[in-house]
Design a protein around this motif. Structure first.
Motif, short mmCIF file in Angstrom:
data_model
loop_
_atom_site.label_atom_id
_atom_site.label_comp_id
_atom_site.label_asym_id
_atom_site.label_seq_id
_atom_site.Cartn_x
_atom_site.Cartn_y
_atom_site.Cartn_z
N GLN A 211 0.67 -0.88 0.05
CA GLN A 211 -0.14 -0.08 -0.32
C GLN A 211 0.65 1.13 -0.42
OE1 GLN A 211 -2.52 0.15 3.72
NE2 GLN A 211 -4.73 0.86 2.60
N PRO A 212 0.08 1.87 -0.66
CA PRO A 212 1.23 3.22 -0.48
C PRO A 212 1.04 4.56 0.94
CG PRO A 212 -0.50 4.02 -2.08
CD PRO A 212 -0.60 2.25 -1.68
N VAL A 213 2.71 4.75 1.50
CA VAL A 213 2.59 4.46 3.14
C VAL A 213 1.75 5.76 2.93
CG1 VAL A 213 3.97 5.66 4.56
CG2 VAL A 213 5.17 4.15 2.95
N GLU A 214 1.18 6.26 2.55
CA GLU A 214 0.92 7.97 3.30
C GLU A 214 -1.02 7.59 3.13
OE1 GLU A 214 -1.34 12.61 1.47
OE2 GLU A 214 0.57 11.59 0.41
N GLN A 215 -1.04 6.44 2.27
CA GLN A 215 -2.13 5.53 2.21
C GLN A 215 -2.49 4.87 3.40
OE1 GLN A 215 -4.03 3.82 -1.14
NE2 GLN A 215 -5.17 2.39 0.16
N LEU A 216 -1.34 4.28 3.59
CA LEU A 216 -1.09 3.46 5.49
C LEU A 216 -1.69 3.90 6.21
CD1 LEU A 216 -0.97 0.48 6.32
CD2 LEU A 216 1.81 0.87 5.54
N LEU A 217 -1.15 5.10 6.49
CA LEU A 217 -1.07 6.36 7.92
C LEU A 217 -2.07 6.59 7.86
CD1 LEU A 217 2.33 7.94 7.13
CD2 LEU A 217 2.41 5.95 8.88
N GLN A 218 -2.72 6.76 7.26
CA GLN A 218 -4.18 7.19 7.27
C GLN A 218 -4.97 5.95 7.25
OE1 GLN A 218 -4.82 9.30 3.30
NE2 GLN A 218 -3.49 11.01 4.03
N SER A 219 -5.15 4.65 6.99
CA SER A 219 -5.96 3.86 7.70
C SER A 219 -5.78 2.65 8.85
CB SER A 219 -5.22 2.21 6.38
OG SER A 219 -4.69 2.19 7.11
N ALA A 220 -5.31 3.41 10.60
CA ALA A 220 -4.92 3.74 11.18
C ALA A 220 -4.96 4.13 12.00
CB ALA A 220 -3.98 2.37 11.61
N TYR A 221 -5.28 4.53 13.29
CA TYR A 221 -5.31 5.56 14.70
C TYR A 221 -5.02 4.42 15.60
CZ TYR A 221 -10.40 5.17 15.15
OH TYR A 221 -11.72 4.55 15.44
N THR A 222 -4.43 5.63 17.09
CA THR A 222 -4.34 5.60 17.93
C THR A 222 -5.21 6.26 18.76
OG1 THR A 222 -1.82 4.15 17.89
CG2 THR A 222 -2.96 4.68 20.28
N VAL A 223 -6.26 5.25 20.31
CA VAL A 223 -6.83 6.74 20.96
C VAL A 223 -6.66 6.08 22.30
CG1 VAL A 223 -8.76 4.09 20.84
CG2 VAL A 223 -9.36 6.77 21.15
N SER A 224 -6.97 6.86 23.01
CA SER A 224 -6.25 6.53 24.70
C SER A 224 -6.94 7.68 25.37
CB SER A 224 -4.25 6.94 24.63
OG SER A 224 -4.42 8.37 24.26
N GLY A 225 -7.44 7.15 26.67
CA GLY A 225 -7.31 7.30 27.71
C GLY A 225 -8.22 6.37 28.75
N GLU A 226 -8.94 7.06 28.97
CA GLU A 226 -9.66 5.96 30.56
C GLU A 226 -10.10 4.56 29.91
OE1 GLU A 226 -12.62 5.54 34.28
OE2 GLU A 226 -12.29 7.23 33.46
N ASP A 227 -9.48 3.78 30.90
CA ASP A 227 -9.59 2.62 30.47
C ASP A 227 -10.79 1.55 29.54
OD1 ASP A 227 -10.91 1.46 33.38
OD2 ASP A 227 -9.44 0.52 33.53
N ALA A 228 -12.16 2.03 30.78
CA ALA A 228 -14.05 1.70 30.30
C ALA A 228 -14.56 2.57 28.68
CB ALA A 228 -14.42 2.16 31.25
N ILE A 229 -14.01 3.92 28.93
CA ILE A 229 -13.62 4.34 28.17
C ILE A 229 -13.17 4.34 26.81
CG2 ILE A 229 -14.68 7.02 26.94
CD1 ILE A 229 -14.39 7.86 30.22
N VAL A 230 -12.46 3.93 26.34
CA VAL A 230 -11.37 2.86 25.29
C VAL A 230 -12.26 1.77 24.91
CG1 VAL A 230 -9.31 2.45 24.57
CG2 VAL A 230 -9.03 4.40 26.01
N ASP A 231 -12.62 1.00 25.82
CA ASP A 231 -13.53 -0.12 25.15
C ASP A 231 -14.67 0.01 24.62
OD1 ASP A 231 -11.24 -1.71 26.55
OD2 ASP A 231 -12.00 -1.48 28.45
N GLN A 232 -15.19 1.36 25.19
CA GLN A 232 -16.62 1.74 24.36
C GLN A 232 -16.92 2.16 23.40
OE1 GLN A 232 -18.83 4.88 27.09
NE2 GLN A 232 -19.61 4.99 25.13
N PHE A 233 -15.78 2.94 23.20
CA PHE A 233 -15.59 3.70 21.74
C PHE A 233 -14.95 3.09 21.48
CE2 PHE A 233 -12.06 5.57 18.77
CZ PHE A 233 -12.88 6.36 18.32
N THR A 234 -14.07 1.47 21.50
CA THR A 234 -13.50 0.05 20.15
C THR A 234 -14.25 -0.31 19.96
OG1 THR A 234 -12.10 -0.48 22.15
CG2 THR A 234 -11.20 0.81 21.08
N GLN A 235 -15.72 -0.62 20.65
CA GLN A 235 -16.76 -1.92 21.10
C GLN A 235 -16.59 -1.80 19.70
OE1 GLN A 235 -19.85 -1.75 22.86
NE2 GLN A 235 -20.79 -3.46 23.04
N ASN A 236 -16.72 -2.75 18.85
CA ASN A 236 -17.07 -2.91 17.20
C ASN A 236 -16.38 -2.59 16.34
OD1 ASN A 236 -19.63 -4.91 17.67
ND2 ASN A 236 -20.27 -2.58 18.12
#
Length: 286
Positions: A211-236
């Motif tokens: 994959q083009p590097v620019e496209q690959l970098l736009q295809s994922a991200y990191t999210v952080s914070g309180e564990d329960a809220i991160v779990d809520q956000f990442t569900q599904n």
């Protein structure tokens, strides 16, 4: 123009498949990063392309010509490896002249200019070079060869930070003046990320991603914070990595980072950022 193709290439060593039905097309005049853990099959792939070994099945092609025992094709590629292939008693200036015999477009003036920039003494013998300066000599030979395809396998082995930075700068400057197809196999992914146009990730002999590097970098991200809220956000959502420290948690999510995703994270008070290429590589190969 220099189209490179692997067509269903498999390489077996007894019960081990170093490459497993690998098919890929590399378009000319781009800079590729060939990324994988130790033993993933990167060097096997490059050795097949440069006729060092033969595939068990399938074939590699350059401009629709099979690379096996094809001198015309092989003369179009310069392969810099970690191995020391030059006579140890030969002086560096002799190595330059010797290389010019195999690559008639070899730019001697440019090679000498690079030697000056890297402070490589051309009167030294190959056996007198440190690991770093042995790499520098081979880098100079590759870049001055003017071969249509340059292949670098761990090109900055033993180089200090200044010399590594100088190499990347010179490589890009030369590429902008004289475009070539460049393949870089390295473990220093963060360092080379800004140089690469396309990333090829290989794992256990199989191609995981191209994959083009620019496209690959736009295809994922990191999210952080309180564990329960991160779990809520990442569900599904497709979580490819997560870490927890107390009640703090971070998760890498494999999906495009768009305005809707940012809005959802902001609403929950979570921090969100683009995952760097090296982290993505680690996540995708775990």
């Amino acid at each position: 123009m220099g189209l490179i193709e692997f067509r269903q290439v498999t390489k077996e060593y007894g019960p081990v498949k170093a490459l497993d039905n690998a098919s890929i097309v590399l378009e000319p005049l781009k800079i590729y990063g060939l990324l994988g853990r130790n033993g993933a099959g990167k060097t096997t792939m490059l050795n097949i392309l440069t006729n060092k070994i033969f595939p068990t099945s399938g074939a590699a092609f350059f401009n629709n010509e099979n690379v096996i025992e094809n001198d015309r094709v092989q003369s179009q590629m310069f392969y810099m490896t970690e191995m020391k292939l030059y006579p140890t008693g030969m002086r560096i200036n002799q190595v330059l002249r010797w290389t010019r015999e195999f690559y008639p477009d070899f730019d001697m003036e440019y090679a000498q200019a690079l030697a000056k920039k890297f402070a490589l003494n051309l009167r030294k013998k190959v056996k007198e070079l440190s690991t770093g300066y042995s790499s520098i000599m081979k880098l100079i030979l590759a870049m001055a060869s003017n071969a249509p395809v340059l292949i670098f396998d761990e090109p900055v082995l033993g180089l200090d930070a200044n010399h590594r930075d100088l190499f990347y700068h010179e490589l890009m400057a030369r590429y902008n003046e004289h475009p070539q197809t460049i393949i870089i196999s390295t473990h220093l992914i963060d360092e080379v990320a800004d140089v690469l146009e396309e990333a090829i990730i290989i794992k256990e002999g199989r191609l995981v991603l191209h994959q083009p590097v620019e496209q690959l970098l736009q295809s994922a991200y990191t999210v952080s914070g309180e564990d329960a809220i991160v779990d809520q956000f990442t569900q599904n959502r497709k979580v490819i990595h997560q870490e927890a420290l107390g009640r703090f948690k971070s998760a890498a999510v494999f999906e495009p980072l768009n305005a809707q995703v940012r809005s959802a994270a902001d609403a929950l008070g979570l921090d969100i950022s683009v995952a760097p290429l090296q982290k993505l590589f680690i996540y995708l190969t775990n």
